[in-house]
Scaffold this motif. Structure first.
Motif, PDB file in Angstrom:
ATOM      1  N   GLY A   1       0.821  -1.208   0.000  1.00 15.49           N
ATOM      2  CA  GLY A   1       0.000   0.000   0.000  1.00 15.49           C
ATOM      3  C   GLY A   1       0.849   1.250   0.000  1.00 15.49           C
ATOM      4  O   GLY A   1       0.536   2.233  -0.702  1.00 15.49           O
ATOM      5  N   ALA A   2       1.936   1.253   0.774  1.00 14.24           N
ATOM      6  CA  ALA A   2       2.830   2.408   0.791  1.00 14.24           C
ATOM      7  C   ALA A   2       3.533   2.598  -0.552  1.00 14.24           C
ATOM      8  O   ALA A   2       3.735   3.725  -1.010  1.00 14.24           O
ATOM      9  CB  ALA A   2       3.859   2.246   1.910  1.00 14.24           C
ATOM     10  N   ILE A   3       3.892   1.474  -1.208  1.00 13.82           N
ATOM     11  CA  ILE A   3       4.526   1.576  -2.525  1.00 13.82           C
ATOM     12  C   ILE A   3       3.562   2.178  -3.540  1.00 13.82           C
ATOM     13  O   ILE A   3       3.924   3.048  -4.337  1.00 13.82           O
ATOM     14  CB  ILE A   3       5.009   0.191  -2.982  1.00 13.82           C
ATOM     15  CG1 ILE A   3       6.141  -0.296  -2.068  1.00 13.82           C
ATOM     16  CG2 ILE A   3       5.474   0.227  -4.436  1.00 13.82           C
ATOM     17  CD1 ILE A   3       6.594  -1.714  -2.355  1.00 13.82           C
ATOM     18  N   VAL A   4       2.311   1.722  -3.499  1.00 13.23           N
ATOM     19  CA  VAL A   4       1.307   2.280  -4.413  1.00 13.23           C
ATOM     20  C   VAL A   4       1.046   3.741  -4.088  1.00 13.23           C
ATOM     21  O   VAL A   4       0.726   4.546  -4.967  1.00 13.23           O
ATOM     22  CB  VAL A   4       0.005   1.455  -4.320  1.00 13.23           C
ATOM     23  CG1 VAL A   4      -1.111   2.093  -5.131  1.00 13.23           C
ATOM     24  CG2 VAL A   4       0.251   0.037  -4.800  1.00 13.23           C
ATOM     25  N   GLY A   5       1.203   4.127  -2.816  1.00 15.18           N
ATOM     26  CA  GLY A   5       0.954   5.506  -2.414  1.00 15.18           C
ATOM     27  C   GLY A   5       2.070   6.469  -2.747  1.00 15.18           C
ATOM     28  O   GLY A   5       1.905   7.683  -2.563  1.00 15.18           O
ATOM     29  N   LEU A   6       3.210   5.982  -3.233  1.00 17.58           N
ATOM     30  CA  LEU A   6       4.305   6.889  -3.571  1.00 17.58           C
ATOM     31  C   LEU A   6       3.927   7.931  -4.631  1.00 17.58           C
ATOM     32  O   LEU A   6       4.378   9.075  -4.548  1.00 17.58           O
ATOM     33  CB  LEU A   6       5.530   6.084  -4.029  1.00 17.58           C
ATOM     34  CG  LEU A   6       6.236   5.288  -2.932  1.00 17.58           C
ATOM     35  CD1 LEU A   6       7.385   4.477  -3.517  1.00 17.58           C
ATOM     36  CD2 LEU A   6       6.745   6.212  -1.835  1.00 17.58           C
ATOM     37  N   PRO A   7       3.109   7.568  -5.659  1.00 14.56           N
ATOM     38  CA  PRO A   7       2.680   8.630  -6.592  1.00 14.56           C
ATOM     39  C   PRO A   7       1.879   9.736  -5.931  1.00 14.56           C
ATOM     40  O   PRO A   7       1.713  10.820  -6.521  1.00 14.56           O
ATOM     41  CB  PRO A   7       1.826   7.866  -7.620  1.00 14.56           C
ATOM     42  CG  PRO A   7       2.323   6.480  -7.563  1.00 14.56           C
ATOM     43  CD  PRO A   7       2.708   6.246  -6.136  1.00 14.56           C
TER      44      PRO A   7
ATOM     45  N   ALA B   1      -1.286   7.064   4.841  1.00 14.50           N
ATOM     46  CA  ALA B   1      -2.696   6.724   4.617  1.00 14.50           C
ATOM     47  C   ALA B   1      -2.818   5.524   3.686  1.00 14.50           C
ATOM     48  O   ALA B   1      -3.637   4.618   3.920  1.00 14.50           O
ATOM     49  CB  ALA B   1      -3.436   7.928   4.030  1.00 14.50           C
ATOM     50  N   PHE B   2      -2.001   5.482   2.633  1.00 11.93           N
ATOM     51  CA  PHE B   2      -2.036   4.336   1.727  1.00 11.93           C
ATOM     52  C   PHE B   2      -1.556   3.076   2.435  1.00 11.93           C
ATOM     53  O   PHE B   2      -2.097   1.980   2.216  1.00 11.93           O
ATOM     54  CB  PHE B   2      -1.159   4.618   0.501  1.00 11.93           C
ATOM     55  CG  PHE B   2      -1.894   5.288  -0.623  1.00 11.93           C
ATOM     56  CD1 PHE B   2      -2.490   4.549  -1.623  1.00 11.93           C
ATOM     57  CD2 PHE B   2      -1.988   6.665  -0.674  1.00 11.93           C
ATOM     58  CE1 PHE B   2      -3.158   5.161  -2.668  1.00 11.93           C
ATOM     59  CE2 PHE B   2      -2.658   7.293  -1.706  1.00 11.93           C
ATOM     60  CZ  PHE B   2      -3.246   6.540  -2.704  1.00 11.93           C
ATOM     61  N   GLY B   3      -0.521   3.206   3.276  1.00  9.42           N
ATOM     62  CA  GLY B   3      -0.042   2.047   4.023  1.00  9.42           C
ATOM     63  C   GLY B   3      -1.090   1.520   4.989  1.00  9.42           C
ATOM     64  O   GLY B   3      -1.274   0.302   5.118  1.00  9.42           O
ATOM     65  N   LEU B   4      -1.795   2.426   5.662  1.00  8.62           N
ATOM     66  CA  LEU B   4      -2.855   2.013   6.574  1.00  8.62           C
ATOM     67  C   LEU B   4      -3.989   1.325   5.816  1.00  8.62           C
ATOM     68  O   LEU B   4      -4.504   0.283   6.260  1.00  8.62           O
ATOM     69  CB  LEU B   4      -3.385   3.226   7.333  1.00  8.62           C
ATOM     70  CG  LEU B   4      -4.530   2.987   8.312  1.00  8.62           C
ATOM     71  CD1 LEU B   4      -4.107   2.028   9.416  1.00  8.62           C
ATOM     72  CD2 LEU B   4      -5.009   4.314   8.906  1.00  8.62           C
TER      73      LEU B   4
ATOM     74  N   GLY C   1      -3.672  -0.218   2.979  1.00  7.94           N
ATOM     75  CA  GLY C   1      -3.155  -1.510   2.544  1.00  7.94           C
ATOM     76  C   GLY C   1      -3.166  -2.546   3.648  1.00  7.94           C
ATOM     77  O   GLY C   1      -3.442  -3.724   3.408  1.00  7.94           O
ATOM     78  N   PHE C   2      -2.886  -2.099   4.881  1.00  5.12           N
ATOM     79  CA  PHE C   2      -2.936  -3.024   6.011  1.00  5.12           C
ATOM     80  C   PHE C   2      -4.350  -3.540   6.227  1.00  5.12           C
ATOM     81  O   PHE C   2      -4.566  -4.753   6.396  1.00  5.12           O
ATOM     82  CB  PHE C   2      -2.438  -2.309   7.272  1.00  5.12           C
ATOM     83  CG  PHE C   2      -2.730  -3.062   8.546  1.00  5.12           C
ATOM     84  CD1 PHE C   2      -1.975  -4.175   8.889  1.00  5.12           C
ATOM     85  CD2 PHE C   2      -3.758  -2.666   9.380  1.00  5.12           C
ATOM     86  CE1 PHE C   2      -2.243  -4.876  10.055  1.00  5.12           C
ATOM     87  CE2 PHE C   2      -4.033  -3.353  10.543  1.00  5.12           C
ATOM     88  CZ  PHE C   2      -3.276  -4.466  10.888  1.00  5.12           C
ATOM     89  N   LEU C   3      -5.331  -2.642   6.202  1.00  6.48           N
ATOM     90  CA  LEU C   3      -6.724  -3.064   6.379  1.00  6.48           C
ATOM     91  C   LEU C   3      -7.172  -3.975   5.238  1.00  6.48           C
ATOM     92  O   LEU C   3      -7.888  -4.954   5.454  1.00  6.48           O
ATOM     93  CB  LEU C   3      -7.623  -1.838   6.474  1.00  6.48           C
ATOM     94  CG  LEU C   3      -7.369  -0.914   7.672  1.00  6.48           C
ATOM     95  CD1 LEU C   3      -8.255   0.327   7.590  1.00  6.48           C
ATOM     96  CD2 LEU C   3      -7.592  -1.637   8.984  1.00  6.48           C
ATOM     97  N   ALA C   4      -6.739  -3.655   4.012  1.00  3.17           N
ATOM     98  CA  ALA C   4      -7.079  -4.506   2.872  1.00  3.17           C
ATOM     99  C   ALA C   4      -6.406  -5.872   2.996  1.00  3.17           C
ATOM    100  O   ALA C   4      -6.980  -6.899   2.606  1.00  3.17           O
ATOM    101  CB  ALA C   4      -6.669  -3.827   1.566  1.00  3.17           C
ATOM    102  N   GLY C   5      -5.181  -5.910   3.552  1.00  3.96           N
ATOM    103  CA  GLY C   5      -4.509  -7.184   3.755  1.00  3.96           C
ATOM    104  C   GLY C   5      -5.231  -8.064   4.763  1.00  3.96           C
ATOM    105  O   GLY C   5      -5.343  -9.282   4.571  1.00  3.96           O
ATOM    106  N   VAL C   6      -5.739  -7.448   5.830  1.00  7.83           N
ATOM    107  CA  VAL C   6      -6.521  -8.204   6.805  1.00  7.83           C
ATOM    108  C   VAL C   6      -7.782  -8.760   6.148  1.00  7.83           C
ATOM    109  O   VAL C   6      -8.144  -9.926   6.340  1.00  7.83           O
ATOM    110  CB  VAL C   6      -6.878  -7.317   8.011  1.00  7.83           C
ATOM    111  CG1 VAL C   6      -7.826  -8.047   8.960  1.00  7.83           C
ATOM    112  CG2 VAL C   6      -5.619  -6.899   8.749  1.00  7.83           C
TER     113      VAL C   6
END
Length: 242
Positions: free
Chosen positions: A5-11, A119-122, A124-129
């Protein structure tokens, strides 16, 4: 999930609004291509997941869905309280401030770029769960469960429920699922009683979804959560006018 999620949020450091949405959708296209053409991921074929072992032993086929209903319910409640408490902390207030006005947040000493990636990392974490629970519930993971169509459904849930609101994250999926069930019943009735409307029955679901999104964007952009806010304010003031 948080790392990807953090990688996708870099843009998000450079893009905003519609351009950021298009960039995230392009990442989904890249993800689907990688899954389908890499042997490590079984080229998109369904990966089986075994049955879970509980205190009383392995969960049987008859108790499978009942067990995971309560397990997912507990996880949802815990995550709901966690996100609610997070929004009251320093990092949660940074998320709200950057969402409302990133320049004003930057002037107040916050880091908009770091906050957006966070925010993207968070998310992504919720989506991973959610993805892990999805794998155990259906005892398998396949690429057909993560298509662009599903992303549009999740976007519709967020819009209908209310963007940026915790109650909306519960009300939106509930409303969309109820709408989906009613449309399926209507499609079955139309295909059974109206032979000339067979094509219409298959188009009812995307038509209803698109219509609901457009109507909410036009008349209630803050979603069902705004109705909840108005009802709660009315109950607090009732029976007094002011």
């Amino acid at each position: 999930g948080a790392v990807f999620g953090a990688i996708v949020g870099l843009p998000a450091l450079r893009l905003k609004h519609l351009y950021l949405a298009i960039a995230t959708l392009s990442f989904q296209m890249i993800f689907q291509w990688i899954i389908k053409f890499m042997d490590f991921f079984n080229q998109g074929q369904t990966i089986s997941v075994g049955r879970v072992v509980w205190v009383t032993g392995q969960v049987s086929r008859k108790e499978h869905y009942l067990f995971w209903y309560y397990a997912i319910l507990v996880v949802i409640v815990l995550l709901g309280f966690s996100v609610r408490n997070l929004l009251r902390t320093r990092y949660g207030r940074c998320l709200v401030a950057v969402r409302d006005n990133d320049r004003a947040a930057d002037a107040m000493g916050m880091h908009p770029g770091f906050t957006k990636v966070y925010a993207f990392g968070l998310a992504g974490f919720l989506a991973g769960v959610a993805g892990a629970l999805h794998a155990y519930l259906y005892r398998g993971v396949g690429i057909e469960s993560f298509t662009l169509h599903h992303s549009i459904n999740y976007l519709a849930m967020a819009i209908v429920g209310g963007l940026g609101t915790l109650p909306g994250s519960f009300m939106g999926p509930l409303a969309i699922k109820v709408l989906e069930m009613q449309v399926e019943h209507l499609s079955e009735w139309a295909s059974a009683h109206l032979t000339f409307a067979a094509n219409l029955a298959t188009a009812l679901k995307p038509l209803s979804f698109g219509l609901v999104i457009v109507l909410f964007l036009m008349f209630e952009p803050r979603g069902i959560a705004n109705w909840w806010r108005i009802a709660r304010s009315y109950v607090k003031l009732w029976p007094f006018r002011y």
